[in-house]
Design an enzyme around this catalytic site. Structure first.
Site: not given
Ligand SMILES: O=C[C@H](O)COP(=O)(O)O
Length: 253
Positions: A9, A11, A95, A97, A167, A173, A213
């Protein structure tokens, strides 16, 4: 036997040039699609270009969100019809976010999951608890409620094609990965809930990812867990070498 699925992802990261370079770099290194589903969920502005860049590779392209409407006066939105038309195969739905910054809810996630299936897209439905909910011992109840509402009204056939990403919000993150045991426990709760709502056979076919993460250093242990069938990866999917390592680990799980 469930086929592993590793999805990046991105983002709101990368320029069009960087996105194209990434796909050209990983194209020849993506494991065979019989072993693993490899997906990059890119910003909408690059999707059409990346579908073309990845056309000779097993890499699939996904969107990060979409409208539940087929078309209409919804300024700025992108519809499932438009995604399917350009060759997008997956879409992330709900998600955390999107829930936090764009007012998405379990109800809107449910509408989007249904719209995705109606147009031949595979939804990756995200669920997960906040740190406060975890500390209050509410993780199981929160995730069960998100699953129940998110998949309400789906057919058994759709359940077997669906991907659910667990998640924990506190792990996204932050560099704090849930332990593989904790992640597996919650993914097991998700599977049990789906079995209770449908039946064991459908739940056994459902693919569940862990996200939060995930890094090349942690993927093997996660993939070794009974209920974890893959990962939804943010930060570690942005660099081609790191993403390829995740795919290799996934394909050997
Ligand atoms: O969609 C992915 C997640 O929000 C995980 O993000 P991350 O691997 O940067 O913690």
């Amino acid at each position: 036997m469930r086929k592993p699925i590793i999805a990046g992802n991105w983002k709101m990261y990368k320029t069009a040039t960087e996105a194209k370079q990434f796909v050209e770099e990983v194209n020849g290194l993506v494991p065979d699609s019989e072993k693993l589903d490899a997906v990059i969920c890119a910003p909408a502005i690059f999707l059409a270009q990346l579908v073309v860049s990845a056309e000779n590779s097993p890499l699939q392209i996904g969107a990060q969100t979409m409208s539940e409407e087929d078309e209409g006066a919804f300024t700025g939105e992108i519809s499932p019809v438009q995604l399917t038309d350009i060759g997008v195969k997956y879409v992330i739905i709900g998600h955390s976010e999107r829930r936090q910054y764009f007012n998405e809810t379990d109800e809107s996630a449910n509408k989007k999951v249904k719209a995705a299936f109606n147009h031949g897209l595979i939804p990756i439905l995200c669920v997960g608890e906040t740190l406060e909910q975890r500390e209050n011992g509410e993780t199981g109840a929160v995730v069960e409620a998100q699953v129940e509402q998110g998949i309400s009204g789906l057919t058994e056939e759709q359940i077997t094609q669906l991907v659910i990403a667990y998640e924990p919000i506190w792990a996204i993150g932050t560099g704090k990965t849930a332990t593989a045991e904790d992640a597996n426990e919650v993914c097991g709760i998700v599977r049990k809930k789906v079995a209770a709502l449908y039946h064991d056979e459908a739940a056994e076919k459902l693919r569940i990812q862990y996200g939060g993460s995930v890094k090349p250093a942690t993927i093997d242990e996660l993939m070794g867990m009974e209920h974890i069938d893959g990962a939804l990866v943010g930060g570690a999917s942005l660099e081609a070498g790191s993403f390829v390592k995740l795919l290799e680990a996934g394909s050997h799980a």
